[in-house]
Motif scaffolding. Sequence first.
Motif: not given
Length: 263
Positions: A215-219, A222-227
Motif C-alpha cells: 500500500w505504501f509503495y502504491r501511495a 500517486e501520493p496526492r490521490r492515494l496517500g
Amino acid sequence: MTRRPSRPSLFGITLDALTMDETVQRCLDAVRRGEQIEIGMVNAAKLVNMRRDPRLAAAVAGCDLVLADGQAVVWAGRVLGVRLPERVAGIDLFMRLLAAAERADVPVYLLGARQDVLELMLRRIAAQFPALRVSGSRNGYFDDSEQPAVAGAVADSGARLLFLGMTSPKKEIFTAGHGRSTGANVVHGVGGSFDILAGITKRAPLLWQRMGLEWFYRALQEPRRLGKRYLTTNAAFLLMTARELVRPTKPPSPSTGSANRSH
C-alpha cells in the motif's frame, strides 16, 4: 481424502483459510465440474469500507470464496487467534489462473480498465501466454443499466474464467448481481491488476510485499490521490483490530448450559 478447508470468521466476515495452491486447485475443479464460484478478496482497506458500505459487505459475504488479499489481514488474524495459512494476493491468483488456462486451453474473458490500458494489457498477455485463448474483452466503463448486456456478452463468449479489472465496490456489485449470468465457472475481481500488467503502475518489490507495505509503495506512485486514503483506512483498520482484541467474550447463557446438560 480431500481436506475440508476451514472457514474462520474475522471482523464478522467468514473467510476461507486456503493457500494459493489450494485456491488455484479449487478454481480448476470448478471448471472441470461445471460449477460456478465467485471469489471475494479482502484487504485492510476493503474491510474498513465494508463497515461503511452495506452493499459492499453483502456482495463480499455472498461470494463462494472469500480470501485474504492483504498481508495485514493475515497478521490481524494471528493477533486475534484466527489462522489464515497465507496471503492469497489477487494479482498472483490472476497470473496463476492465466497460466493454468493456457495449459488447459480454458477460454478467459477480461473485463475492466480504460480501453487503452486494456489493449496494452492484452498485447502483453499475448506475449507472455501465447497459447492463451481470450474469448472476449471489454473496458470497465459502463453504466449500471448496461450490466445485464455486459454479462450477456461474457456468456455469449463461452469464457470459463472471468477477470474483473475494476475498482471496488463496482466489481463486487457486478459480481453479486450478474456473476452467475455470465456463465463463467470462476469470477475473480482483480482490481488494479490490469494497470500493473499493462505497465501503467508498478507492483511493489517482493520484500515490500512480505513486509505488508504494498500500500505504501502504491501511495508513493500517486501520493496526492492515494496517500491520505491509505493512511486513513490503515489507521481505521488498526483501530478495528484493537477493538476486536479487547472485546469481552460473552459467556454461555445459563439456559443454554442447562439445556446442554440435560441431554
